[in-house]
Design an enzyme around this catalytic site. Structure first.
Site, PDB file in Angstrom:
ATOM      1  N   THR A 113      -6.604  -1.344  10.114  1.00 25.86           N
ATOM      2  CA  THR A 113      -7.305  -2.405   9.394  1.00 25.86           C
ATOM      3  C   THR A 113      -8.647  -2.705  10.041  1.00 25.86           C
ATOM      4  O   THR A 113      -8.814  -2.540  11.266  1.00 25.86           O
ATOM      5  CB  THR A 113      -6.453  -3.693   9.375  1.00 25.86           C
ATOM      6  OG1 THR A 113      -7.225  -4.786   8.882  1.00 25.86           O
ATOM      7  CG2 THR A 113      -5.970  -4.050  10.782  1.00 25.86           C
ATOM      8  N   ASP A 114      -9.579  -3.193   9.253  1.00 23.81           N
ATOM      9  CA  ASP A 114     -10.872  -3.605   9.804  1.00 23.81           C
ATOM     10  C   ASP A 114     -10.760  -4.859  10.660  1.00 23.81           C
ATOM     11  O   ASP A 114     -11.681  -5.199  11.412  1.00 23.81           O
ATOM     12  CB  ASP A 114     -11.904  -3.811   8.697  1.00 23.81           C
ATOM     13  CG  ASP A 114     -11.526  -4.888   7.682  1.00 23.81           C
ATOM     14  OD1 ASP A 114     -10.427  -5.457   7.777  1.00 23.81           O
ATOM     15  OD2 ASP A 114     -12.342  -5.144   6.771  1.00 23.81           O
ATOM     16  N   GLU A 115      -9.622  -5.541  10.598  1.00 27.00           N
ATOM     17  CA  GLU A 115      -9.450  -6.751  11.393  1.00 27.00           C
ATOM     18  C   GLU A 115      -9.445  -6.475  12.889  1.00 27.00           C
ATOM     19  O   GLU A 115      -9.639  -7.388  13.694  1.00 27.00           O
ATOM     20  CB  GLU A 115      -8.181  -7.497  10.973  1.00 27.00           C
ATOM     21  CG  GLU A 115      -8.250  -8.045   9.558  1.00 27.00           C
ATOM     22  CD  GLU A 115      -7.104  -8.972   9.215  1.00 27.00           C
ATOM     23  OE1 GLU A 115      -6.745  -9.804  10.077  1.00 27.00           O
ATOM     24  OE2 GLU A 115      -6.578  -8.872   8.096  1.00 27.00           O
ATOM     25  N   TYR A 169      -1.751 -10.488  14.940  1.00 29.26           N
ATOM     26  CA  TYR A 169      -1.639  -9.339  14.029  1.00 29.26           C
ATOM     27  C   TYR A 169      -2.677  -8.277  14.342  1.00 29.26           C
ATOM     28  O   TYR A 169      -2.354  -7.106  14.572  1.00 29.26           O
ATOM     29  CB  TYR A 169      -1.783  -9.780  12.573  1.00 29.26           C
ATOM     30  CG  TYR A 169      -2.144  -8.641  11.647  1.00 29.26           C
ATOM     31  CD1 TYR A 169      -1.278  -7.567  11.483  1.00 29.26           C
ATOM     32  CD2 TYR A 169      -3.354  -8.635  10.951  1.00 29.26           C
ATOM     33  CE1 TYR A 169      -1.615  -6.495  10.656  1.00 29.26           C
ATOM     34  CE2 TYR A 169      -3.684  -7.582  10.120  1.00 29.26           C
ATOM     35  CZ  TYR A 169      -2.822  -6.509   9.975  1.00 29.26           C
ATOM     36  OH  TYR A 169      -3.158  -5.460   9.176  1.00 29.26           O
ATOM     37  N   SER A 170      -3.958  -8.670  14.353  1.00 31.46           N
ATOM     38  CA  SER A 170      -5.005  -7.680  14.572  1.00 31.46           C
ATOM     39  C   SER A 170      -4.933  -7.105  15.985  1.00 31.46           C
ATOM     40  O   SER A 170      -5.251  -5.919  16.197  1.00 31.46           O
ATOM     41  CB  SER A 170      -6.378  -8.286  14.298  1.00 31.46           C
ATOM     42  OG  SER A 170      -6.616  -9.440  15.070  1.00 31.46           O
ATOM     43  N   ASP A 226      -8.463 -25.065   8.114  1.00 28.81           N
ATOM     44  CA  ASP A 226      -8.602 -23.643   8.384  1.00 28.81           C
ATOM     45  C   ASP A 226      -7.551 -23.193   9.385  1.00 28.81           C
ATOM     46  O   ASP A 226      -7.111 -23.971  10.241  1.00 28.81           O
ATOM     47  CB  ASP A 226     -10.004 -23.346   8.934  1.00 28.81           C
ATOM     48  CG  ASP A 226     -10.490 -21.959   8.553  1.00 28.81           C
ATOM     49  OD1 ASP A 226      -9.679 -21.170   8.050  1.00 28.81           O
ATOM     50  OD2 ASP A 226     -11.683 -21.672   8.766  1.00 28.81           O
ATOM     51  N   ILE A 257       0.837  -1.202   0.000  1.00 33.63           N
ATOM     52  CA  ILE A 257       0.000   0.000   0.000  1.00 33.63           C
ATOM     53  C   ILE A 257       0.871   1.251   0.000  1.00 33.63           C
ATOM     54  O   ILE A 257       0.563   2.232  -0.693  1.00 33.63           O
ATOM     55  CB  ILE A 257      -0.967  -0.007   1.194  1.00 33.63           C
ATOM     56  CG1 ILE A 257      -1.823  -1.268   1.188  1.00 33.63           C
ATOM     57  CG2 ILE A 257      -1.875   1.220   1.160  1.00 33.63           C
ATOM     58  CD1 ILE A 257      -2.719  -1.425   2.409  1.00 33.63           C
ATOM     59  N   LYS A 316      -2.357  -4.356  15.878  1.00 27.71           N
ATOM     60  CA  LYS A 316      -2.875  -3.158  15.215  1.00 27.71           C
ATOM     61  C   LYS A 316      -3.876  -2.425  16.112  1.00 27.71           C
ATOM     62  O   LYS A 316      -3.889  -1.190  16.167  1.00 27.71           O
ATOM     63  CB  LYS A 316      -3.519  -3.526  13.885  1.00 27.71           C
ATOM     64  CG  LYS A 316      -2.546  -3.990  12.822  1.00 27.71           C
ATOM     65  CD  LYS A 316      -1.553  -2.902  12.408  1.00 27.71           C
ATOM     66  CE  LYS A 316      -2.211  -1.807  11.586  1.00 27.71           C
ATOM     67  NZ  LYS A 316      -1.209  -0.824  11.074  1.00 27.71           N
ATOM     68  N   ASP A 326      14.521   1.707  10.774  1.00 29.44           N
ATOM     69  CA  ASP A 326      13.477   1.127  11.608  1.00 29.44           C
ATOM     70  C   ASP A 326      12.665   2.241  12.255  1.00 29.44           C
ATOM     71  O   ASP A 326      13.237   3.185  12.820  1.00 29.44           O
ATOM     72  CB  ASP A 326      14.146   0.265  12.680  1.00 29.44           C
ATOM     73  CG  ASP A 326      13.171  -0.589  13.466  1.00 29.44           C
ATOM     74  OD1 ASP A 326      11.959  -0.284  13.467  1.00 29.44           O
ATOM     75  OD2 ASP A 326      13.628  -1.571  14.087  1.00 29.44           O
TER      76      ASP A 326
END
Length: 342
Positions: free
Chosen positions: A146-148, A171-172, A293, A20, A175, A66
């Site tokens: 993020t929407d997550e 991850y989410s 999954d 992005i 964030k 960094d």
């Protein structure tokens, strides 16, 4: 396309060699007169070759480093006197976060806090600051999230900016934590910030561990395409250039302290995406292989982007049907990029 003209800004873009960030820098250099400094550590998903066409642009500089390096950040702020920070820098792959959560916390949380701290010091004059940084009351900090962070949805409903945060993966969670630190710097110090939360992006330069380039790359090389579970996980898909224009809109029109959801209004099942791309590439669905999954796999995301639409006047302009064709064509024309991505 949203083109906004005003006094040029001096923008620090972090993570600008990633998917992005790369598209955003190109978008801004084409649509504004702003000066861009790209700070990127060039980890596995950051590729400086993505930006080779602008390497010698007079309004662009690259710095390898960094975002958690406070001394480096202080030097950069003193040198360039940024009035804008747009933070794309993040570890972003859910599977990798399950295998190694620590690096996600280090980069996504502590790195964001370091950026905020140096931004705060450059905004309010600190007489004890050895760099003697000056007032820059027009500084703006955009946290690209993020929407997550909202977790998962059932068959009905959408994420709004008021949806409680309920992240389900390391991850989410990292964030969501970073978003809370950004909010705290606004509430505590008055640092001008906005947080954007986007749905799934797709388009050129996306690292091929992500779903759409993974499908394309596998199909091009006649390899099986792994699909988690039944493949009926639903995502809202946003073409990356639309995301870039939305961030630019938030930069110029966004209200300090606010969150803006950015969605593409394109809900699709993962298996539907796989089959569509195979069809576009003239490949058989026999390449599809359903696998176990993954842990903490959210079932459905869907974004309500009415706030950014009504308050800031932004809407996506790329339909999924046209965006996916452009994306497949780009990867077909840049097979060497995919080949060299790993």
């Amino acid at each position: 396309m949203n083109t906004i003209k005003e006094k040029p800004k001096i923008i620090l873009v972090t993570g600008g060699a990633g998917f992005i960030g790369t598209n955003f820098i190109q978008y801004m250099l084409c649509n504004t007169n702003d000066y861009i400094v790209n700070l990127d550590l060039l980890t596995y998903a950051g590729r400086l070759s993505n930006l080779k066409d602008i390497e010698y642009n007079k309004r662009y500089d690259f710095v390898r480093g960094d975002i958690a390096d406070l001394a480096l950040l202080e030097d950069l702020f003193a040198k360039y006197k940024f009035d804008t920070v747009i933070n794309f820098a993040a570890e972003s792959h859910v599977d990798r976060s399950i295998d190694n959560p620590e690096i996600f916390l280090q980069t996504n949380v502590l790195g964001t806090q370091a950026l905020l701290e140096v931004s705060r010091k450059s905004w309010k004059l600190n007489s004890n600051d050895k760099y003697n940084l000056k007032y820059r009351e027009n500084v703006k900090f955009i946290q690209v999230s993020t929407d997550e962070v909202y977790g998962t949805l059932g068959k009905e409903g959408v994420f709004t900016e008021k949806t409680p945060l309920a992240p389900n993966s390391p991850y989410s969670a990292s964030k969501a934590s970073a978003d809370m630190v950004v909010r705290a710097y606004f509430e505590t110090y008055g640092l001008p910030v906005c947080i954007t939360r986007c749905s799934n992006n797709y388009g050129p330069y996306q690292f091929p561990e992500k779903l759409i380039p993974l499908i394309i790359n596998s199909a091009q090389n006649n390899k099986t395409i792994p699909v988690y579970g039944d493949g009926k996980q639903i995502r809202d898909w946003l073409y990356v250039e639309d995301h870039c224009s939305a961030i630019n809109t938030v930069l110029h029109k966004g209200k300090n302290g606010e969150v803006y959801n950015i969605g593409g209004n394109n809900e699709k099942e993962n298996i539907e995406i796989v089959k569509l791309i195979l069809k576009l590439l003239g490949k058989s669905e026999s390449y599809i292989k359903h696998i176990q999954d993954r842990l903490g796999h959210d079932r459905r995301y869907a974004i309500d982007n009415s706030k950014i639409k009504t308050e800031l006047g932004w809407s996506p302009v790329t339909s999924f049907e046209s965006g996916i064709i452009k994306t497949v064509q780009w990867y077909e024309s840049n097979k060497n990029w995919l080949k060299n991505a790993f």
